[in-house]
Design a protein around this motif. Structure first.
Motif, PDB file in Angstrom:
ATOM      1  N   LEU A   1       0.835  -1.213   0.000  1.00 19.35           N
ATOM      2  CA  LEU A   1       0.000   0.000   0.000  1.00 19.35           C
ATOM      3  C   LEU A   1       0.864   1.257   0.000  1.00 19.35           C
ATOM      4  N   GLU A   2       1.973   1.197   0.739  1.00 22.09           N
ATOM      5  CA  GLU A   2       2.878   2.339   0.830  1.00 22.09           C
ATOM      6  C   GLU A   2       3.440   2.676  -0.551  1.00 22.09           C
ATOM      7  N   LYS A   3       3.797   1.633  -1.280  1.00 18.67           N
ATOM      8  CA  LYS A   3       4.336   1.845  -2.632  1.00 18.67           C
ATOM      9  C   LYS A   3       3.283   2.464  -3.540  1.00 18.67           C
ATOM     10  N   ASP A   4       2.016   2.214  -3.155  1.00 22.92           N
ATOM     11  CA  ASP A   4       0.878   2.726  -3.917  1.00 22.92           C
ATOM     12  C   ASP A   4       0.500   4.143  -3.483  1.00 22.92           C
ATOM     13  N   GLY A   5       1.181   4.667  -2.483  1.00 16.12           N
ATOM     14  CA  GLY A   5       0.945   6.047  -2.041  1.00 16.12           C
ATOM     15  C   GLY A   5       0.047   6.189  -0.824  1.00 16.12           C
ATOM     16  N   ALA A   6      -0.394   5.068  -0.228  1.00 17.84           N
ATOM     17  CA  ALA A   6      -1.264   5.171   0.957  1.00 17.84           C
ATOM     18  C   ALA A   6      -0.429   5.591   2.178  1.00 17.84           C
ATOM     19  N   PRO A   7      -1.014   6.420   3.087  1.00 16.04           N
ATOM     20  CA  PRO A   7      -0.243   6.903   4.246  1.00 16.04           C
ATOM     21  C   PRO A   7      -0.170   5.873   5.369  1.00 16.04           C
ATOM     22  N   VAL A   8       0.337   4.699   5.057  1.00 18.61           N
ATOM     23  CA  VAL A   8       0.407   3.633   6.064  1.00 18.61           C
ATOM     24  C   VAL A   8       1.853   3.158   6.228  1.00 18.61           C
ATOM     25  N   ALA A   9       2.140   2.571   7.356  1.00 15.26           N
ATOM     26  CA  ALA A   9       3.492   2.062   7.608  1.00 15.26           C
ATOM     27  C   ALA A   9       3.424   0.966   8.662  1.00 15.26           C
ATOM     28  N   SER A  10       4.515   0.257   8.814  1.00 23.75           N
ATOM     29  CA  SER A  10       4.628  -0.769   9.867  1.00 23.75           C
ATOM     30  C   SER A  10       5.943  -0.569  10.604  1.00 23.75           C
ATOM     31  N   VAL A  11       5.906  -0.739  11.924  1.00 24.90           N
ATOM     32  CA  VAL A  11       7.145  -0.660  12.699  1.00 24.90           C
ATOM     33  C   VAL A  11       7.203  -1.837  13.670  1.00 24.90           C
ATOM     34  N   VAL A  12       8.423  -2.127  14.101  1.00 22.42           N
ATOM     35  CA  VAL A  12       8.596  -3.131  15.147  1.00 22.42           C
ATOM     36  C   VAL A  12       8.599  -2.363  16.466  1.00 22.42           C
ATOM     37  N   PRO A  13       7.577  -2.541  17.304  1.00 26.95           N
ATOM     38  CA  PRO A  13       7.491  -1.747  18.537  1.00 26.95           C
ATOM     39  C   PRO A  13       8.510  -2.181  19.591  1.00 26.95           C
ATOM     40  N   LYS A  14       8.561  -1.401  20.660  1.00 24.84           N
ATOM     41  CA  LYS A  14       9.578  -1.674  21.695  1.00 24.84           C
ATOM     42  C   LYS A  14       9.382  -3.030  22.381  1.00 24.84           C
ATOM     43  N   GLU A  15       8.121  -3.521  22.420  1.00 21.85           N
ATOM     44  CA  GLU A  15       7.875  -4.824  23.071  1.00 21.85           C
ATOM     45  C   GLU A  15       8.387  -5.983  22.216  1.00 21.85           C
ATOM     46  N   GLY A  16       8.722  -5.666  20.971  1.00 22.94           N
ATOM     47  CA  GLY A  16       9.244  -6.697  20.076  1.00 22.94           C
ATOM     48  C   GLY A  16       8.287  -7.008  18.941  1.00 22.94           C
ATOM     49  N   GLY A  17       8.842  -7.615  17.904  1.00 25.64           N
ATOM     50  CA  GLY A  17       8.032  -7.985  16.738  1.00 25.64           C
ATOM     51  C   GLY A  17       8.130  -9.483  16.497  1.00 25.64           C
ATOM     52  N   ILE A  18       7.342  -9.948  15.553  1.00 22.66           N
ATOM     53  CA  ILE A  18       7.307 -11.383  15.242  1.00 22.66           C
ATOM     54  C   ILE A  18       7.811 -11.575  13.812  1.00 22.66           C
ATOM     55  N   GLN A  19       8.601 -12.583  13.612  1.00 22.29           N
ATOM     56  CA  GLN A  19       9.081 -12.856  12.251  1.00 22.29           C
ATOM     57  C   GLN A  19       8.274 -13.968  11.610  1.00 22.29           C
ATOM     58  N   TRP A  20       7.762 -13.686  10.407  1.00 23.32           N
ATOM     59  CA  TRP A  20       7.207 -14.783   9.610  1.00 23.32           C
ATOM     60  C   TRP A  20       8.305 -15.259   8.685  1.00 23.32           C
ATOM     61  N   THR A  21       8.327 -16.531   8.465  1.00 20.47           N
ATOM     62  CA  THR A  21       9.373 -17.123   7.640  1.00 20.47           C
ATOM     63  C   THR A  21       8.708 -18.046   6.631  1.00 20.47           C
ATOM     64  N   GLU A  22       9.108 -17.937   5.386  1.00 19.26           N
ATOM     65  CA  GLU A  22       8.534 -18.830   4.370  1.00 19.26           C
ATOM     66  C   GLU A  22       9.634 -19.697   3.773  1.00 19.26           C
ATOM     67  N   SER A  23       9.340 -20.984   3.704  1.00 13.63           N
ATOM     68  CA  SER A  23      10.356 -21.934   3.273  1.00 13.63           C
ATOM     69  C   SER A  23       9.772 -22.918   2.275  1.00 13.63           C
ATOM     70  N   TYR A  24      10.624 -23.357   1.382  1.00 16.70           N
ATOM     71  CA  TYR A  24      10.185 -24.332   0.375  1.00 16.70           C
ATOM     72  C   TYR A  24      10.469 -25.759   0.842  1.00 16.70           C
ATOM     73  N   CYS A  25       9.521 -26.640   0.551  1.00 17.59           N
ATOM     74  CA  CYS A  25       9.716 -28.061   0.808  1.00 17.59           C
ATOM     75  C   CYS A  25       9.350 -28.804  -0.472  1.00 17.59           C
ATOM     76  N   ILE A  26       9.956 -29.959  -0.662  1.00 18.17           N
ATOM     77  CA  ILE A  26       9.579 -30.801  -1.805  1.00 18.17           C
ATOM     78  C   ILE A  26       8.595 -31.852  -1.305  1.00 18.17           C
ATOM     79  N   GLY A  27       7.445 -31.915  -1.953  1.00 16.50           N
ATOM     80  CA  GLY A  27       6.368 -32.807  -1.508  1.00 16.50           C
ATOM     81  C   GLY A  27       6.752 -34.274  -1.620  1.00 16.50           C
TER      82      GLY A  27
END
Lengths: 290, 379
Positions: free
Chosen positions: B255-281
């Motif tokens: 959305l930010e790249k699209d010009g919307a006035p939005v943002a995300s920050v990692v707050p002082k209490e900490g943030g969570i990491q999402w991780t995406e990984s590939y597996c072979i079925g």
């Protein structure tokens, strides 16, 4: 004509009628009764490690019916569907009345055609259009702002859900009501006027009773479609609180609890059966009603 | 016959020409169909966007393959879809990092050869032995990208300073304007961080779990709705929601790249990491081409595609990927902090201990968390 010949003819006619009924019976068996029975059976299955296994256990029933979450969602869904039925029926009636009694047959045909046109577009697309229209920065609030009103929060509210339900059901209800009202013999209305009935009394004492069956069927369709709808309460109502349809999605999304979702679905079907049979009984209760 | 007639007739195909072209077409047909038949279909199970042309188009063209994606939302949704499909249905699975262990335990994925992948080029040591991706010395999943979840907000309603704490979700001015991404794991994880559970955010004893539920319920009057992927985008874009719980730059970045006035920050209490990984079925017959695709996505070119993914961006995990991103799209590299030395460099945030890898509940079951989530939505 001899008795034998009459019997033969009768038998021939019955065979003819049965043959014509077969496709409907087959269709209902394969696509309605079969899945319905499977759904009921599934509600007794169990899920272990995300995999559903055949069983005959009441755990899903106990789990779902024992939770206030289910009953809250049930009550809210029922409330929304009843409100939608009443509001849409009331909005539709003046339009149907005008089309049935105040317009020519040509205009009525065109109006019915135009009422069918919205169905050419996907319901989901129409709902997303409302998303833009009803937004706080959308055109409705812009117009209201011009008169110094608002902005009003319309999305993610019960109002938003009602707008969605009306989008889904209003054209259909207007069509059903129009067809029903147009079938009333005008001479009855003229007689009512001759006997001194005003416009409202004519509607109340003559038109509504005579079109009762059609009006009830229209309302029933509205109820059924609203009760089971997922799109409007999710996208325009913000899933806040969830309806039964949303509860089904939530239940299957996490943990793949299809048996619990089946319990919700069975409860919805039971409700719809009860409402449908009661409505039809009410609609056809009096002889001579239309 | 006049010249004019002659000319007109010569423009029409003769019987001999028609026969010739028909014969040629008939003879060519088997080759055409054979060419089609040679296109290998790769069945992919992934989050939305991973099988779209901006991600796989170039690989498809170069290798005469076609991806057939099936999209899911949420790791437990993914597990369910695999559980209900016959073995070999999915050739490649893009999993959330925390669910790889369960995929492996259930026998849904093939082991990988670590030598096939660029472990010597990783941006951070942890990524080489990412939790749950190895069983002893055997690799089961190859990390592709990651992102951080924290406070996502509308800059016109919340200042950056306010956004540095999850407490901004309770700001009275945004009552009814706080949205939830409709998945219990990130939202409840954030509430756990707000309660001060830090690195133990997923390992909650009864008292802490009770407290997380209390905190979450106290937010309920602020909540304006629960949204799926599309609804989250729309409600932030049109300003209907001023803050969103459970997401991060993966949505606000687009959305930010699209010009919307939005943002995300990692707050002082900490943030969570999402991780995406590939597996072979497990049971796939296309393991070789799938391996080639994973190698491609871990190449600098693939990493840039992932960082610029149209559906939602992710951080590069390799040094080569980051270097190429800085070269070809410095603006995006700077916006996301993927420049060495920047204060919000995602790797720096991890090193500072402000980021916690997303996991599944340790002392409760996913079902417990989901049941509470349903109750919360109904509250």
């Amino acid at each position: 004509m001899g008795t034998k010949e009459t019997e033969k003819k009768k038998r021939g006619f019955e065979t003819f009628a049965v043959v014509w009924r077969v496709p409907l019976i087959a269709w209902q068996t394969v696509f309605f009764l079969g899945p319905l029975l499977f759904m009921v059976a599934m509600s007794f299955f169990v899920v272990k490690n995300y995999r559903m296994r055949e069983a005959f256990e009441f755990v899903s029933w106990a789990k779902m019916l024992g939770r206030h979450t289910f009953w809250d969602a049930y009550g809210y869904t029922l409330l929304l569907a009843v409100c939608s039925t009443v509001i849409v029926s009331l909005i539709a009636f003046p339009a149907a009345y005008a089309l049935a009694f105040k317009t020519s047959a040509t205009v009525r045909r065109w109006a019915i055609f135009l009422l069918v046109v919205p169905f050419f577009t996907s319901y989901l697309v129409r709902i997303f259009s409302w998303y833009v229209v009803l937004a706080e920065s959308g055109p409705v609030n812009s117009v209201l702002g011009f008169f110094g009103l608002g902005p009003f929060t319309m999305l993610n509210t019960m109002f938003g859900t009602m707008v969605g339900y009306a989008t889904l059901t209003l054209p259909l209800v207007v069509i059903l009501q129009t067809v029903s009202l147009a079938n009333i013999d005008n001479r009855f209305i003229e007689a009512a006027h001759n006997l001194g009935c005003g416009a409202f009394r004519t509607i109340h004492a003559v038109i509504v009773p005579m079109a009762k069956t059609g009006l009830v069927i229209a309302a029933l369709f509205c109820f059924i479609l609203s009760f089971g709808d997922f799109v409007s309460p999710y996208y325009l109502g913000g899933s806040k609180p969830p309806t039964l349809a949303i509860l089904i999605i939530d239940t299957t999304k996490s943990g793949q609890q299809w048996p619990r979702a089946a319990v919700v679905a069975v409860m919805m079907m039971l409700t719809l059966f009860t409402v449908a049979f009661s409505s039809i009984w009410y609609a056809y209760r009096k002889r001579g009603s239309r | 016959m006049s010249k004019k007639e002659n000319r007109g007739r010569s423009q029409q195909p003769s019987r001999r020409q028609v026969l010739k072209y028909s014969a040629a077409a008939a003879l060519a047909t088997p080759f055409i169909s054979r060419a089609w038949a040679n296109t290998v279909e790769i069945n992919m199970l992934a989050w939305y966007g991973h099988g779209e042309p901006d991600m796989v188009g170039a690989f498809e063209e170069a290798n005469n393959v076609k991806f057939k994606p099936k999209y899911y939302a949420g790791g437990d949704n993914m597990l369910g879809l695999i559980a209900q499909s016959p073995p070999g249905t999915y050739d490649i699975i893009l999993s959330d990092g925390e669910f790889v262990q369960q995929l492996n335990a259930a026998g849904y994925i093939e082991p990988l050869d670590a030598g096939d992948y660029p472990f010597d080029d990783m941006l951070y040591e942890d990524f080489t032995k990412f939790p749950g991706h190895w069983d002893g010395d055997t690799l089961y999943s190859m990390m592709l990208r990651f992102g951080h979840l924290g406070v996502s907000y509308n800059k016109n309603a919340i200042s950056e300073e306010e956004a540095m704490s999850y407490s901004c979700f309770w700001k009275p001015e945004i009552k009814g304007k706080v949205g939830h991404f409709d998945w219990h794991l990130p939202s409840l994880g954030m509430m756990s961080l707000y309660n001060g559970n830090g690195a133990g955010l997923w390992d909650l004893d009864d008292a802490k779990w009770e407290k997380v539920q209390e905190t979450t319920l106290s937010l309920r009057p602020q909540v304006g709705g629960f949204f799926d992927y599309g609804g989250t985008f729309n409600s932030l874009k049109n300003g209907e929601m001023q803050a969103m719980v459970g997401i991060g730059d993966w949505i606000t970045g687009v959305l930010e790249k699209d010009g919307a006035p939005v943002a995300s920050v990692v707050p002082k209490e900490g943030g969570i990491q999402w991780t995406e990984s590939y597996c072979i079925g497990k049971g796939t017959e296309k393991a070789d081409i799938v391996k080639k695709f994973i190698q491609y996505m871990l190449s600098p070119e693939g990493q840039v595609k992932s960082a610029q993914m149209a559906a939602y961006p992710g951080f590069c995990i390799t040094k080569g990927g980051r270097a190429l991103l800085n070269e070809v799209d410095p603006k995006e590299a700077k916006r996301t902090g993927q420049v060495d030395g920047m204060a919000n460099d995602p790797i720096t945030l991890i090193k500072e201990g402000r980021i916690h890898y997303r996991d599944i509940p340790v002392q409760q079951s996913l079902e417990d968390w989901n049941d509470f989530w349903s109750e919360y939505k109904n509250a």
